[in-house]
Design a protein around this motif. Sequence first.
Motif, PDB file in Angstrom:
ATOM      1  N   HIS A   1       2.668  12.610 -14.677  1.00  0.00           N
ATOM      2  CA  HIS A   1       1.662  13.651 -14.818  1.00  0.00           C
ATOM      3  C   HIS A   1       0.703  13.578 -15.971  1.00  0.00           C
ATOM      4  O   HIS A   1      -0.472  13.913 -15.854  1.00  0.00           O
ATOM      5  N   LYS A   2       1.236  13.046 -16.916  1.00  0.00           N
ATOM      6  CA  LYS A   2       0.526  12.967 -18.374  1.00  0.00           C
ATOM      7  C   LYS A   2      -0.152  11.586 -18.233  1.00  0.00           C
ATOM      8  O   LYS A   2      -1.286  11.489 -18.733  1.00  0.00           O
ATOM      9  N   VAL A   3       0.384  10.606 -17.779  1.00  0.00           N
ATOM     10  CA  VAL A   3      -0.510   9.629 -17.219  1.00  0.00           C
ATOM     11  C   VAL A   3      -1.685   9.681 -16.724  1.00  0.00           C
ATOM     12  O   VAL A   3      -2.978   9.144 -16.887  1.00  0.00           O
ATOM     13  N   SER A   4      -1.658  10.494 -15.529  1.00  0.00           N
ATOM     14  CA  SER A   4      -2.851  11.068 -14.909  1.00  0.00           C
ATOM     15  C   SER A   4      -4.186  11.660 -15.670  1.00  0.00           C
ATOM     16  O   SER A   4      -5.229  11.436 -15.598  1.00  0.00           O
ATOM     17  N   ALA A   5      -3.321  12.513 -16.832  1.00  0.00           N
ATOM     18  CA  ALA A   5      -4.306  13.203 -17.280  1.00  0.00           C
ATOM     19  C   ALA A   5      -5.205  12.210 -18.287  1.00  0.00           C
ATOM     20  O   ALA A   5      -6.078  12.438 -18.865  1.00  0.00           O
ATOM     21  N   ILE A   6      -4.241  11.551 -19.057  1.00  0.00           N
ATOM     22  CA  ILE A   6      -4.665  10.646 -19.876  1.00  0.00           C
ATOM     23  C   ILE A   6      -5.888   9.796 -19.263  1.00  0.00           C
ATOM     24  O   ILE A   6      -6.993   9.206 -19.784  1.00  0.00           O
ATOM     25  N   LEU A   7      -5.482   9.264 -18.022  1.00  0.00           N
ATOM     26  CA  LEU A   7      -6.462   8.340 -17.216  1.00  0.00           C
ATOM     27  C   LEU A   7      -7.795   9.138 -17.170  1.00  0.00           C
ATOM     28  O   LEU A   7      -8.806   8.646 -17.148  1.00  0.00           O
ATOM     29  N   ILE A   8      -7.832  10.550 -16.923  1.00  0.00           N
ATOM     30  CA  ILE A   8      -9.033  11.389 -16.755  1.00  0.00           C
ATOM     31  C   ILE A   8      -9.814  11.318 -17.878  1.00  0.00           C
ATOM     32  O   ILE A   8     -10.956  11.191 -18.025  1.00  0.00           O
ATOM     33  N   VAL A   9      -8.978  11.533 -19.242  1.00  0.00           N
ATOM     34  CA  VAL A   9      -9.729  11.503 -20.485  1.00  0.00           C
ATOM     35  C   VAL A   9     -10.579  10.169 -20.632  1.00  0.00           C
ATOM     36  O   VAL A   9     -11.444  10.225 -21.169  1.00  0.00           O
ATOM     37  N   ILE A  10      -9.870   9.023 -20.212  1.00  0.00           N
ATOM     38  CA  ILE A  10     -10.330   7.833 -20.419  1.00  0.00           C
ATOM     39  C   ILE A  10     -11.676   7.555 -19.633  1.00  0.00           C
ATOM     40  O   ILE A  10     -12.754   7.070 -20.307  1.00  0.00           O
ATOM     41  N   ILE A  11     -11.600   8.029 -18.488  1.00  0.00           N
ATOM     42  CA  ILE A  11     -12.786   7.836 -17.878  1.00  0.00           C
ATOM     43  C   ILE A  11     -13.782   8.717 -18.162  1.00  0.00           C
ATOM     44  O   ILE A  11     -15.170   8.422 -18.300  1.00  0.00           O
TER      45      ILE A  11
ATOM     46  N   ILE B   1       0.977  -1.241  -0.043  1.00  0.00           N
ATOM     47  CA  ILE B   1       0.078  -0.102  -0.171  1.00  0.00           C
ATOM     48  C   ILE B   1       0.713   1.019   0.205  1.00  0.00           C
ATOM     49  O   ILE B   1       0.519   2.273  -0.920  1.00  0.00           O
ATOM     50  N   PRO B   2       1.962   1.436   0.737  1.00  0.00           N
ATOM     51  CA  PRO B   2       2.747   2.581   0.739  1.00  0.00           C
ATOM     52  C   PRO B   2       3.348   3.012  -0.607  1.00  0.00           C
ATOM     53  O   PRO B   2       3.441   4.027  -1.024  1.00  0.00           O
TER      54      PRO B   2
ATOM     55  N   LEU C   1       0.706   6.895  -6.756  1.00  0.00           N
ATOM     56  CA  LEU C   1      -0.467   7.639  -7.223  1.00  0.00           C
ATOM     57  C   LEU C   1      -0.028   9.173  -6.943  1.00  0.00           C
ATOM     58  O   LEU C   1      -0.437   9.975  -7.928  1.00  0.00           O
ATOM     59  N   LEU C   2       0.812   9.260  -5.893  1.00  0.00           N
ATOM     60  CA  LEU C   2       0.929  10.754  -5.776  1.00  0.00           C
ATOM     61  C   LEU C   2       1.871  11.450  -6.868  1.00  0.00           C
ATOM     62  O   LEU C   2       1.933  12.455  -7.115  1.00  0.00           O
ATOM     63  N   ARG C   3       2.688  10.498  -7.358  1.00  0.00           N
ATOM     64  CA  ARG C   3       3.720  10.946  -8.530  1.00  0.00           C
ATOM     65  C   ARG C   3       2.612  11.401  -9.769  1.00  0.00           C
ATOM     66  O   ARG C   3       3.364  12.188 -10.660  1.00  0.00           O
ATOM     67  N   MET C   4       1.522  11.118  -9.862  1.00  0.00           N
ATOM     68  CA  MET C   4       0.770  11.513 -10.833  1.00  0.00           C
ATOM     69  C   MET C   4      -0.010  12.720 -10.574  1.00  0.00           C
ATOM     70  O   MET C   4      -0.862  13.120 -11.630  1.00  0.00           O
ATOM     71  N   PHE C   5       0.065  13.296  -9.361  1.00  0.00           N
ATOM     72  CA  PHE C   5      -0.621  14.435  -9.237  1.00  0.00           C
ATOM     73  C   PHE C   5       0.450  15.880  -9.016  1.00  0.00           C
ATOM     74  O   PHE C   5       1.590  15.461  -8.375  1.00  0.00           O
ATOM     75  N   PRO C   6       0.045  16.836  -9.551  1.00  0.00           N
ATOM     76  CA  PRO C   6      -1.203  17.253 -10.185  1.00  0.00           C
ATOM     77  C   PRO C   6      -1.559  16.630 -11.735  1.00  0.00           C
ATOM     78  O   PRO C   6      -0.161  16.645 -12.203  1.00  0.00           O
ATOM     79  N   PRO C   7      -2.385  16.190 -12.225  1.00  0.00           N
ATOM     80  CA  PRO C   7      -2.336  15.880 -13.675  1.00  0.00           C
ATOM     81  C   PRO C   7      -1.940  17.170 -14.741  1.00  0.00           C
ATOM     82  O   PRO C   7      -2.261  18.369 -14.090  1.00  0.00           O
ATOM     83  N   ASP C   8      -1.273  16.889 -15.669  1.00  0.00           N
ATOM     84  CA  ASP C   8      -0.921  17.747 -16.625  1.00  0.00           C
ATOM     85  C   ASP C   8      -1.909  17.884 -17.733  1.00  0.00           C
ATOM     86  O   ASP C   8      -1.867  17.218 -18.728  1.00  0.00           O
ATOM     87  N   LEU C   9      -2.694  18.788 -17.208  1.00  0.00           N
ATOM     88  CA  LEU C   9      -4.001  19.026 -18.105  1.00  0.00           C
ATOM     89  C   LEU C   9      -3.794  19.717 -19.378  1.00  0.00           C
ATOM     90  O   LEU C   9      -4.776  19.813 -20.474  1.00  0.00           O
TER      91      LEU C   9
END
Length: 279
Positions: A251-261, A62-63, A69-77
Amino acid sequence: MSVDHKASPAAAPRPPSPQLESSGRRNLLWARNIVVVLLVLAFLGWSASDLGLSPQRFIQGIPRLVEFLLRMFPPDLTVIPGLWDAILTTVAVALWGTLLAMFISFFLALGAAKNLLGHNPFVYAASRTILSILRSLPDLIWALIFVAAVGLGPFPGVLALTVYSCGELSKLYAEAVENIDPGPREALESTGAGLFTTLRWSVIPQILPEVITYSLYRLESNVRHAFVLGMVGAGGLGFELSVSMRLFQYHKVSAILIVIIVTVATIDFISSRIRARVI
């Protein structure tokens, strides 16, 4: 004076009572069920050990999960405007795969339905065998096969979704055909109507709502599958996600995940609205 003693006839065996027979069956069923449960539990225990299932390992991880997950924030919108082509490619792959599958599945369903061409045992067996083969391999395997055949790009993704969706939709279409009311069809056939006329006026009107519903569900699923196929060379958002992961651009990964969702939620909403109108 002798007395003639006649031997008394042997008493006939009494048949077992229904209560004893019923009790015996229940005992056998209980014994069978217990054996089955024990076998299932034994298999689950062995497979859990073989797969390395461990709550302790999950808790220890879990750690690291939180750190990832913290590495992906903030998303690069800022990268979202550049993803429109990938979004359209993903949706187009899913849409074309579904449309082609709908067309092919209709004809396969005619042979897989016993009340149509499937009344011929050979046609029915051949159609059902084809459907089983199409469903037996997942779309990812079909994608790898078509990538080897036609190269990388969206086209093998379309072919993979088409082939796999045919196996699913054909089975559902065939079941819908087998559940139609035979009255209209028999009335048309009694007037000498041919197969095309019978399909047009008695079969298609009855199965159309189910066909639309099943096809929309398949489209929703294909949109999700298109993301995965993109990661093996079919293009679209899946490809962009794969590249970003390999380059550690979290950061780009998290933005792509948001777009997918958002894309999946939009397709699901539109599909549900269409189904509500059809049903």
